[in-house]
Write an enzyme that holds these catalytic residues in place. Structure first.
Site, PDB file in Angstrom:
ATOM      1  CD  GLU A   1      -7.424  -4.521  -4.046  1.00 24.35           C
ATOM      2  OE1 GLU A   1      -8.530  -4.823  -4.536  1.00 24.35           O
ATOM      3  OE2 GLU A   1      -6.331  -4.843  -4.558  1.00 24.35           O
TER       4      GLU A   1
ATOM      5  CB  SER B   1     -12.462  -4.689   3.586  1.00 28.68           C
ATOM      6  OG  SER B   1     -12.502  -3.565   4.459  1.00 28.68           O
ATOM      7  CE1 TYR B   2     -16.139   1.083   4.478  1.00 24.73           C
ATOM      8  CE2 TYR B   2     -14.941  -0.834   5.256  1.00 24.73           C
ATOM      9  CZ  TYR B   2     -15.949   0.089   5.427  1.00 24.73           C
ATOM     10  OH  TYR B   2     -16.768   0.026   6.523  1.00 24.73           O
ATOM     11  N   GLY B   3     -11.838  -0.819  -0.718  1.00 25.08           N
ATOM     12  CA  GLY B   3     -11.447  -0.492  -2.081  1.00 25.08           C
ATOM     13  C   GLY B   3      -9.952  -0.278  -2.210  1.00 25.08           C
TER      14      GLY B   3
ATOM     15  CB  VAL C   1      -5.229   3.384  -1.291  1.00 19.34           C
ATOM     16  CG1 VAL C   1      -4.581   4.755  -1.076  1.00 19.34           C
ATOM     17  CG2 VAL C   1      -6.315   3.146  -0.253  1.00 19.34           C
TER      18      VAL C   1
ATOM     19  CG  ASP D   1     -10.338   0.414  14.394  1.00 12.68           C
ATOM     20  OD1 ASP D   1      -9.854  -0.407  15.206  1.00 12.68           O
ATOM     21  OD2 ASP D   1     -10.441   0.172  13.181  1.00 12.68           O
TER      22      ASP D   1
END
Length: 432
Positions: free
Chosen positions: A60, A62-64, A66, A179
């Site tokens: 898990e 910050s975006y959601g 998995v 990144d």
């Protein structure tokens, strides 16, 4: 009127009766300690999203979340990013970054770049599902599993060579990752490295003369001096070279070339460009690191110079034991087994009278986003059909879609037929 003595006798009889009753209750109700209780695990209910059977949580961010999933058509193991629109709106540039990542991944095909298999969208629940090829572990997770936080030289060399292969491909496609770090490098069971997380990447204009960029949202510890010093423009490709150099430094030493108590101190140290390389790195690796971590971007190594370097071309002996893929942090399973098996069992035990499973029965469809310089799929097939016979393509277990939108009907007839076929197919898989 009752005398006190008679009342005392009745009271004592009542107390004696209650005492006998409590003894009887203890005998009737078997008292056990809480440590003796065996809790039955909750039955795992199968959930199908389109043609995919959902598995357990893999991680898990910050975006959601998995999760693992299984393609019921091809029986390929997949991973899915589950993104909620409400959550993305709370993240700066969240929706834009996700859309950009989808646009970029749709046109990329390389062994060392993560592949996007499918994109599903649930309109009612405002959820997006990014179906990716499955990777068993992340590089950062492997580093964290060992005490000294680094790989043996031969293992680090193998991963670094694959990183350069993937990075060279991205640059050839006009994409700056921005990144590169161990946390964004994933590994398959056979040790293949995959560059992932292109949310902050930038696609250069097809007719741009150079690789000039103006923004960066990468991880601070992996940013070069030109970004730390706040330059308005910088070479995008040389940013990736620097980040790859910091990554190589980290996976071979377990350290970072630049550190700071806070981001301001960290950027101050990076901006000065002063760092040291441990003696145990040896002269060849030290020379490569100095070339990749060159303060002046114009003098910093290119990918071609990295490939020609003696450390890159050298065959390193297997002197130390390899760092293995660690057990799953949730289940402690050292083999990272297929987590959809309990859900397959739930499907296998289905009878006609039972409610089969949770099914995303709302409108779910594959989304396509136009990418600058990319030919739309409908236009592409229209062009190729006139010059060559049509041919069904299969990319990593998924058939190419001739339409930009695939809707899933919510009718009971479709649910009965489609779900029934999935049950038979998945049950057959389980029996084998």
């Amino acid at each position: 009127m009752l005398c006190p003595s008679s009342m005392d006798e009745e009271g004592s009889e009542e107390i004696g009766f209650l005492g006998d009753l409590s003894v009887g209750m203890d005998t009737f109700i078997h008292r056990i300690d809480s440590t003796e209780v065996i809790y039955q695990p909750r039955r795992k209910r199968a959930k199908l999203v389109g043609k995919y059977l959902m598995g357990d949580l893999l991680g898990e961010g910050s975006y959601g979340k998995v999760k693992e999933m299984l393609d019921s058509d091809t029986l390929c193991r997949r991973a899915v990013k589950i993104l909620k629109k409400k959550k993305l709106r709370r993240i700066p540039n969240g929706e834009a970054n996700v859309k950009k990542e989808i646009q970029l991944l749709r046109r990329l095909r390389h062994r060392n770049v993560i592949q996007l298999v499918d994109v599903l969208y649930n309109e009612e629940k405002q959820k997006m599902y990014m179906v990716m090829e499955y990777c068993v572990c992340g590089m950062q997770e492997m580093l964290d599993s060992v005490q000294d936080k680094h790989f043996p030289v031969f293992q680090a060399h193998g991963y670094f060579c694959q990183l350069i292969d993937g990075l060279e491909y991205l640059h050839s496609q006009g994409i700056v990752h921005k990144d590169i770090k161990p946390g964004n490098l994933l590994l398959t069971t056979d040790g293949t490295l995959k560059i992932s997380d292109l949310g902050v990447a930038e696609a250069l204009h097809p007719f741009a003369e150079g690789d000039t960029c103006r923004t960066s949202q990468g991880s601070p510890a992996f940013q070069p001096p030109e970004i730390a010093n706040g330059l308005d423009t910088f070479s995008g490709f040389k940013v990736d070279i620097w980040s790859a150099g910091v990554t190589l430094y980290n996976i071979t030493t377990g350290l970072y070339p630049f550190e700071g108590d806070n981001i301001y101190k960290l950027f101050e140290n990076i901006g000065k460009g002063d760092y040291s390389i441990p003696e145990e790195c040896g002269p060849l690796l030290s020379d490569l690191l100095r070339g990749m971590l060159e303060y002046d971007p114009a003098k910093r190594f290119s990918i071609q110079q990295i490939r020609q370097h003696n450390w890159f071309r050298k065959k390193h002996p297997h002197m130390d034991p390899i760092v293995p893929i660690p057990p799953s942090p949730e289940t402690k399973d050292r083999w990272r087994s297929l987590t959809v098996v309990p859900y397959l069992e739930d499907l296998h035990g289905y009878s006609e009278e039972e409610d089969l499973c949770d099914f995303e029965d709302d409108i779910i469809y594959t989304q396509d986003f136009t990418v600058p310089g990319q030919v739309a799929e409908d236009d592409y097939f229209a062009q190729t059909q006139s010059t060559a016979p049509s041919k069904q393509l299969c990319m990593n277990g998924t058939e190419s879609q001739l339409k930009t939108e695939r809707r899933v009907s919510s009718s009971s007839q479709r649910k009965a037929s489609t779900t029934g076929s999935k049950v038979r197919k998945l049950s057959a898989c389980k029996q084998q």
